[in-house]
Design a protein around this motif. Structure first.
Motif, PDB file in Angstrom:
ATOM      1  N   LYS A 292     -10.506  -0.635  23.039  1.00  0.00           N
ATOM      2  CA  LYS A 292      -9.786  -1.123  24.242  1.00  0.00           C
ATOM      3  C   LYS A 292     -10.257  -2.804  23.989  1.00  0.00           C
ATOM      4  O   LYS A 292      -9.174  -3.578  24.432  1.00  0.00           O
ATOM      5  CB  LYS A 292     -10.791  -0.767  25.407  1.00  0.00           C
ATOM      6  CG  LYS A 292     -10.290  -1.536  26.674  1.00  0.00           C
ATOM      7  CD  LYS A 292     -11.401  -1.273  27.807  1.00  0.00           C
ATOM      8  CE  LYS A 292     -11.141  -2.155  29.006  1.00  0.00           C
ATOM      9  NZ  LYS A 292     -12.339  -1.951  30.245  1.00  0.00           N
ATOM     10  N   TYR A 293     -11.151  -2.956  23.765  1.00  0.00           N
ATOM     11  CA  TYR A 293     -11.538  -4.682  23.411  1.00  0.00           C
ATOM     12  C   TYR A 293     -10.970  -5.375  22.234  1.00  0.00           C
ATOM     13  O   TYR A 293     -10.449  -6.447  22.347  1.00  0.00           O
ATOM     14  CB  TYR A 293     -12.919  -4.861  23.592  1.00  0.00           C
ATOM     15  CG  TYR A 293     -13.399  -4.849  24.843  1.00  0.00           C
ATOM     16  CD1 TYR A 293     -13.270  -5.904  25.861  1.00  0.00           C
ATOM     17  CD2 TYR A 293     -14.330  -3.919  25.467  1.00  0.00           C
ATOM     18  CE1 TYR A 293     -13.692  -5.789  27.341  1.00  0.00           C
ATOM     19  CE2 TYR A 293     -14.867  -3.681  26.794  1.00  0.00           C
ATOM     20  CZ  TYR A 293     -14.318  -4.798  27.567  1.00  0.00           C
ATOM     21  OH  TYR A 293     -15.004  -4.653  28.829  1.00  0.00           O
ATOM     22  N   ILE A 294     -10.938  -4.311  21.137  1.00  0.00           N
ATOM     23  CA  ILE A 294     -10.549  -4.810  19.835  1.00  0.00           C
ATOM     24  C   ILE A 294      -9.331  -3.807  19.519  1.00  0.00           C
ATOM     25  O   ILE A 294      -9.815  -2.973  18.439  1.00  0.00           O
ATOM     26  CB  ILE A 294     -11.691  -5.049  18.845  1.00  0.00           C
ATOM     27  CG1 ILE A 294     -12.890  -5.645  19.496  1.00  0.00           C
ATOM     28  CG2 ILE A 294     -11.238  -5.810  17.575  1.00  0.00           C
ATOM     29  CD1 ILE A 294     -14.041  -5.261  18.800  1.00  0.00           C
ATOM     30  N   PRO A 295      -8.135  -3.802  19.780  1.00  0.00           N
ATOM     31  CA  PRO A 295      -7.212  -3.195  19.395  1.00  0.00           C
ATOM     32  C   PRO A 295      -6.854  -2.762  17.823  1.00  0.00           C
ATOM     33  O   PRO A 295      -6.642  -1.545  17.626  1.00  0.00           O
ATOM     34  CB  PRO A 295      -5.869  -3.451  20.075  1.00  0.00           C
ATOM     35  CG  PRO A 295      -6.503  -4.366  21.201  1.00  0.00           C
ATOM     36  CD  PRO A 295      -7.505  -4.940  20.748  1.00  0.00           C
ATOM     37  N   ASP A 296      -7.132  -3.793  17.376  1.00  0.00           N
ATOM     38  CA  ASP A 296      -6.831  -3.695  15.715  1.00  0.00           C
ATOM     39  C   ASP A 296      -8.108  -3.243  14.835  1.00  0.00           C
ATOM     40  O   ASP A 296      -8.063  -3.718  13.572  1.00  0.00           O
ATOM     41  CB  ASP A 296      -6.331  -5.117  15.075  1.00  0.00           C
ATOM     42  CG  ASP A 296      -4.786  -5.144  15.954  1.00  0.00           C
ATOM     43  OD1 ASP A 296      -4.226  -4.292  16.047  1.00  0.00           O
ATOM     44  OD2 ASP A 296      -4.546  -6.511  16.117  1.00  0.00           O
ATOM     45  N   ILE A 297      -9.368  -2.929  15.627  1.00  0.00           N
ATOM     46  CA  ILE A 297     -10.453  -2.710  14.905  1.00  0.00           C
ATOM     47  C   ILE A 297     -10.272  -1.547  13.766  1.00  0.00           C
ATOM     48  O   ILE A 297      -9.587  -0.485  14.029  1.00  0.00           O
ATOM     49  CB  ILE A 297     -11.579  -2.290  15.847  1.00  0.00           C
ATOM     50  CG1 ILE A 297     -12.859  -2.633  15.084  1.00  0.00           C
ATOM     51  CG2 ILE A 297     -11.494  -0.996  16.411  1.00  0.00           C
ATOM     52  CD1 ILE A 297     -14.308  -2.707  16.121  1.00  0.00           C
ATOM     53  N   SER A 298     -10.852  -1.862  12.744  1.00  0.00           N
ATOM     54  CA  SER A 298     -10.973  -0.646  11.781  1.00  0.00           C
ATOM     55  C   SER A 298     -12.487  -0.243  11.851  1.00  0.00           C
ATOM     56  O   SER A 298     -13.426  -0.918  12.168  1.00  0.00           O
ATOM     57  CB  SER A 298     -10.717  -1.162  10.254  1.00  0.00           C
ATOM     58  OG  SER A 298     -11.792  -1.974   9.620  1.00  0.00           O
ATOM     59  N   THR A 398      -9.634  -8.299   3.705  1.00  0.00           N
ATOM     60  CA  THR A 398      -9.318  -8.727   5.173  1.00  0.00           C
ATOM     61  C   THR A 398     -10.188  -8.517   6.080  1.00  0.00           C
ATOM     62  O   THR A 398     -11.229  -8.224   5.741  1.00  0.00           O
ATOM     63  CB  THR A 398      -8.084  -7.391   5.466  1.00  0.00           C
ATOM     64  OG1 THR A 398      -8.761  -6.354   5.835  1.00  0.00           O
ATOM     65  CG2 THR A 398      -7.247  -7.322   4.381  1.00  0.00           C
ATOM     66  N   ARG A 399     -10.019  -9.038   7.296  1.00  0.00           N
ATOM     67  CA  ARG A 399     -10.972  -9.148   8.444  1.00  0.00           C
ATOM     68  C   ARG A 399     -11.420  -7.522   8.521  1.00  0.00           C
ATOM     69  O   ARG A 399     -12.495  -7.169   9.030  1.00  0.00           O
ATOM     70  CB  ARG A 399     -10.477  -9.903   9.558  1.00  0.00           C
ATOM     71  CG  ARG A 399     -10.402 -11.438   9.264  1.00  0.00           C
ATOM     72  CD  ARG A 399      -9.743 -11.949  10.424  1.00  0.00           C
ATOM     73  NE  ARG A 399     -10.446 -11.925  11.623  1.00  0.00           N
ATOM     74  CZ  ARG A 399     -11.225 -12.628  12.107  1.00  0.00           C
ATOM     75  NH1 ARG A 399     -11.893 -13.558  11.412  1.00  0.00           N
ATOM     76  NH2 ARG A 399     -11.864 -12.373  13.618  1.00  0.00           N
ATOM     77  N   THR A 400     -10.503  -6.755   8.589  1.00  0.00           N
ATOM     78  CA  THR A 400     -10.787  -5.099   8.688  1.00  0.00           C
ATOM     79  C   THR A 400     -11.246  -4.610   7.616  1.00  0.00           C
ATOM     80  O   THR A 400     -11.412  -3.356   7.608  1.00  0.00           O
ATOM     81  CB  THR A 400      -9.358  -4.543   8.895  1.00  0.00           C
ATOM     82  OG1 THR A 400      -8.319  -4.922   8.170  1.00  0.00           O
ATOM     83  CG2 THR A 400      -9.082  -5.238  10.321  1.00  0.00           C
ATOM     84  N   ASN A 401     -11.903  -5.397   6.666  1.00  0.00           N
ATOM     85  CA  ASN A 401     -12.712  -4.751   5.421  1.00  0.00           C
ATOM     86  C   ASN A 401     -11.808  -4.053   4.554  1.00  0.00           C
ATOM     87  O   ASN A 401     -12.318  -3.075   3.581  1.00  0.00           O
ATOM     88  CB  ASN A 401     -13.776  -3.882   5.874  1.00  0.00           C
ATOM     89  CG  ASN A 401     -14.734  -3.934   5.138  1.00  0.00           C
ATOM     90  OD1 ASN A 401     -15.164  -5.004   4.330  1.00  0.00           O
ATOM     91  ND2 ASN A 401     -15.531  -2.644   4.751  1.00  0.00           N
TER      92      ASN A 401
END
Length: 438
Positions: A292-298, A398-401
């Motif tokens: 919800k808070y971080i939609p693009d989170i991996s 990437t920021r998403t590792n």
């Protein structure tokens, strides 16, 4: 000049401990050896989370023993979690070892090394926490990666998961003071580091033992250090991940959109037997908040297959979570009983062949999920911190590792660059630096 070689097994905490020991040895006038055969001191930093690392340590020691033929005065030392749990047993199995010390007295390495160099067995395995263990944090780190660095913010764990040896080998939770942490962060930034990775056995419990500081306070404080361009943290327990921390992750621009949140099992019955302190529903609610808070989170996780008492129905609850969350990465292992833990006394309910099949099926399913997640990056532009050059190409995350292999100009090392993804692999991405395309 004398040379050292360190072989590290285990988690980020062990890696960071090895980097600190390398810093100590550098302070003492040692330099890194090309390989163990070139070394005057060999240190084996051990893990005891599963049985396999134990076996790997003994195998490595059998190989390192050969150095005594070439250099009789060479020192072989064993430290870390296995040394803490079974140090005297190691000496019985490998009597050629000169030095054994545990997890809470790593800072005594200079004294122990001096004793070993005098021809004595240097053994120090403390039962209680050494109140001076923070002396370790005053030493520089020697890192292979110049641009990302681990910073230990707390040690130990107060959770009592029935399968886990960590509370016995690492002790109770001890948080470092924010001022000390920020000083180390500043040293690293001055040394060219751009990404700070905060680590602890249970990093989201940071500050609970101090009483006057919280993990979110630490996150904001680290972000305020000039020069910190990226922040990650590992590993947190789901019970200690609250909405305030998740909000901070979303609000602080330097915090990367990736989180490792171990579930271990999907079945409520098995989670209770593990004493994890949450249900499947409660865990999934945390995942829902993160998305919800971080939609693009991996997301990544740890899974144990075949915990004592686990049935096929329990296993399928884990598969259900796997499908629902769609993790980017999963670290899955077959249950390994650890001496001294409550679970080691519990009877197994399935045969090893069945458990191996469950594990293999889970891994195959996750491979497909990982590839599906990676395909979403095809043709997109991603931000990458370039960490090394390998075989003529640059490599970064990437920021998403996500691991990215990059075609780019010669001076990308240490830069944060935009990369156009041109190819998607099962476990990595490939692309070209935007500067090269314009």
């Amino acid at each position: 000049m004398k040379k050292y070689y360190i072989r590290t097994f285990g988690c980020q905490m062990n890696i960071n401990d090895s980097q600190k020991m390398a810093g100590m040895l550098k302070t003492l006038g040692y330099e890194p050896a090309r390989d163990w055969e070139d070394a005057d001191i060999i240190l084996v930093n051990t893990c005891s989370v599963r049985e396999k690392p134990d076996q790997k340590v003994l195998s490595a020691l059998g190989e390192f023993k050969k150095i005594k033929n070439k250099k009789p005065d060479a020192v072989i030392g064993v430290c870390g979690c296995l040394a803490q749990r079974a140090g005297y047993e190691i000496l019985q199995k490998a009597p050629f070892v000169d030095m054994v010390f545990g997890t809470t007295n790593i800072h005594h390495l200079p004294k122990l090394l001096e004793e070993a160099l005098q021809g004595n067995k240097a053994v120090e395995i403390l039962e209680d926490i050494d109140q001076n263990e923070t002396e370790l944090d005053k030493y520089p780190t020697v890192r292979e990666n110049r641009y990302t660095a681990y910073v230990t913010v707390m040690r130990g764990c107060d959770k009592k998961c029935t399968y886990c040896i960590v509370p016995y080998t690492r002790g109770k939770e001890r948080s470092r003071r924010i001022g000390e942490i920020l000083q180390e962060v500043q040293w690293l930034i001055d040394d060219g580091v751009k990404e700070i990775h905060l680590i602890g056995q249970n990093v989201t419990a940071y500050g609970k033992d101090l009483g006057d500081v919280r993990f979110v306070d630490l996150l904001y404080a680290v972000a305020d250090v000039e020069g910190v361009e990226r922040i990650r943290f590992t590993t947190g327990h789901p019970r200690d991940l609250d909405e305030e921390t998740i909000k901070a992750m979303a609000e602080i621009p330097q915090i990367c959109e990736h989180l490792h949140l171990p579930i271990q099992a999907g079945s409520d019955r098995i989670l209770k037997a593990m004493e994890r302190g949450y249900t499947q529903k409660e865990y999934l609610e945390k995942i829902e908040l993160l998305k919800k808070y971080i939609p693009d989170i991996s997301l990544s996780t740890d899974i144990i297959v075949g915990f004592p008492g686990e049935t096929y129905e329990d296993y399928m609850e884990t598969i259900k979570v796997l499908k629902e969350v769609e993790y980017d990465q999963v670290f899955a292992f077959k249950y390994s009983p650890r001496p001294g833990t409550p679970a080691a006394q519990m009877p197994m309910t399935e045969d090893p062949k069945t458990l191996s099949k469950w594990l293999n099926d889970l891994i195959l399913m996750q491979k497909e999920i990982t590839f599906k997640k990676n395909l979403q990056y095809e043709g997109k532009t991603v931000e990458v911190l370039v960490e090394e050059e390998k075989e003529g190409r640059f490599v970064g995350r990437t920021r998403t590792n996500k691991l990215v292999h990059i075609e780019g100009r010669n001076n990308l090392l240490g830069e944060i660059v935009d990369v156009k993804v041109t190819k998607v692999n099962r476990f990595s991405l490939e692309g070209e630096a935007i500067e090269q395309l314009v």
